[in-house]
Enzyme design. Sequence first.
Site, PDB file in Angstrom:
ATOM      1  N   CYS A  81      -5.133  20.825   6.581  1.00 18.59           N
ATOM      2  CA  CYS A  81      -6.180  20.662   7.588  1.00 18.59           C
ATOM      3  C   CYS A  81      -5.612  20.332   8.961  1.00 18.59           C
ATOM      4  O   CYS A  81      -6.318  20.468   9.965  1.00 18.59           O
ATOM      5  CB  CYS A  81      -7.161  19.572   7.166  1.00 18.59           C
ATOM      6  SG  CYS A  81      -6.393  17.952   6.906  1.00 18.59           S
ATOM      7  N   HIS A 126      12.599  18.262   8.411  1.00 16.78           N
ATOM      8  CA  HIS A 126      11.170  18.319   8.714  1.00 16.78           C
ATOM      9  C   HIS A 126      10.342  18.389   7.429  1.00 16.78           C
ATOM     10  O   HIS A 126       9.382  17.623   7.260  1.00 16.78           O
ATOM     11  CB  HIS A 126      10.868  19.526   9.598  1.00 16.78           C
ATOM     12  CG  HIS A 126       9.405  19.709   9.864  1.00 16.78           C
ATOM     13  ND1 HIS A 126       8.703  18.886  10.718  1.00 16.78           N
ATOM     14  CD2 HIS A 126       8.512  20.611   9.376  1.00 16.78           C
ATOM     15  CE1 HIS A 126       7.434  19.267  10.751  1.00 16.78           C
ATOM     16  NE2 HIS A 126       7.293  20.304   9.941  1.00 16.78           N
TER      17      HIS A 126
END
Length: 589
Positions: free
Chosen positions: A50, A99
């Site tokens: 989201c 990351h």
Amino acid sequence: MSLLVVGLSHRSAPVSVLERAALTADAQIKLVQDTVAAEPATEAAVLATCNRIELYADVDKFHAGVAELSTLLAQHSGVGLEELTPYLYVHYEDRAVHHLFSVACGLDSMVVGEGQILAQIKDSLARAQELHSAGKLLNDLFQQGLRVGKRAHSETGIDRAGQSLVTFGLEQLAAGGDVRDWAAGRKALVIGAGSMSSLAAATLARAGVGEIVVANRTVERAERLAQLIEEQYGPGLAEGRDTGSVTSRAVRMDAVADELTRADVVVSCTGATGLVLTAEAVAQAVEGRTGQPVAEFADTPGTTDPARTAAKTRAPLPQAGADENCPLDLAAAQPGFSVMGEAAVAGMDAATLEQHAAWAGGGTSLFERNREAGAGTADRRERRTPEADTELITALAATAATAGRIPERRTAEPVAERPAPVLFLLDLAMPRDIDAAAHRLAGVRLVDIESLAEASADAPMAADVDQVRRIVSDEVAAFGAAQRAAHITPTVVALRTMAADVVAGEIARLDGRLPGLDERQRGEIRQAVHRVVDKLLHAPTVRVKQLAAEPGGAGYADALRTLFDLDPETVASVSRAEDSMENENRGPA
């Protein structure tokens, strides 16, 4: 080949851009397929949540890879490349590994430490495996990322640094109060039946709501979720609650309007591309509960969180062009000011004041409209007539004739207080399910991804976050060493295969030149030659693996191939064989 990630998230892009760039499930599949079909990439996976869209790929050229992946993201998201580029971030090789591991641990989440991201990474890997777009690199990366995330949650208190997005959203709805006290006995409507909606339903049940209604386009999925809630949190089963129980039922999407009137709390998280709840639908629901028309309030500039928005009435001022004879700049006028009061004329010169006085004298209908709409003026001003305002402005004009201008008096006039909310809305969808205009409705409190991002920006970081960062750094180093060591393994295998072929050839030649040797003698010679070769190769191959695990060690494989004149195709065939064997036994962690 090298790992590359190109993406955007709540940290790099505004919610409005993320909302437009959101990818449907079909778009994600097409993006992966088009990426592996592109020239620079051989593997690809999409991580879409989201609040992030990231494209991972194994590429042979950095600049060409960045250009291709950025273009593909723009094409499939529907946001133009020029508009999207300023919000994209790029990570390469070790930084890309760092990351993903940080994301898996929840360090890069909107709510630090939330664990929902692990399920999303697992789904991303499973999708790539189904599409056969994840080779050795991405399989190893995502599998290790899942293990790192689990390690962070088990070895540290990162869970205390943050909660799930649902829990954080409910805390915002409760406006700083205890969520259990706020939720106790309320009726909840959950729109959607996916993983996030299921988490929302379970969180609401644990918080103590009395009823949960699940609405979904596929009613069977809604029924399954409602049944699961009933089984886990029904009468006598509600975990951690002394009294009360949760009842649950499923409804079709066309019943949402009726359920909205009954609900106290609404959580929506669907995959819809358009709005599920419009502001008009929300207003009608509030009117159905209160029996009164719903007033509308203006947002304070720079915020969208109604829990932190100062109440200001929207409509005392007419729109620009409502009266062309009015000398006031209506478009620039601030909400909460009367167009005929002292604040409106502050700063005018004498000539403009005279024009305004003449206009005000004929503005009876406008004055009455402002009064009827609750313009927010003080009681003493509400008792005035248009003639009295005209006289006031004329007197002010006389002052301006000597002083030059009326001194600035920009003190906001009294405004109406915003009533306590009767309907709480939590929108966890991207793109949004609930019209943002519902922020302005009296009696409504709306928390969405945008307001959650604002609230989480000030959330304190727990001390455990530092420990997780150390875990991530250690795991990145270990992953890099393992990948570099694995990179040289096919070359070492090819070298030993070549040595074995040389030994076999020499033994065969010896058999032809010395046919009188018996089998025992041939065995001794064969074993002696193999021992010599193994001893000569042992130290160099062990050492080259150690060196290859260090940063910059990839060059040792090239050196080995050059020194021993190894056939590149032989090395490649070893790699393909290893990949094939690993893929047969590989599955999501």
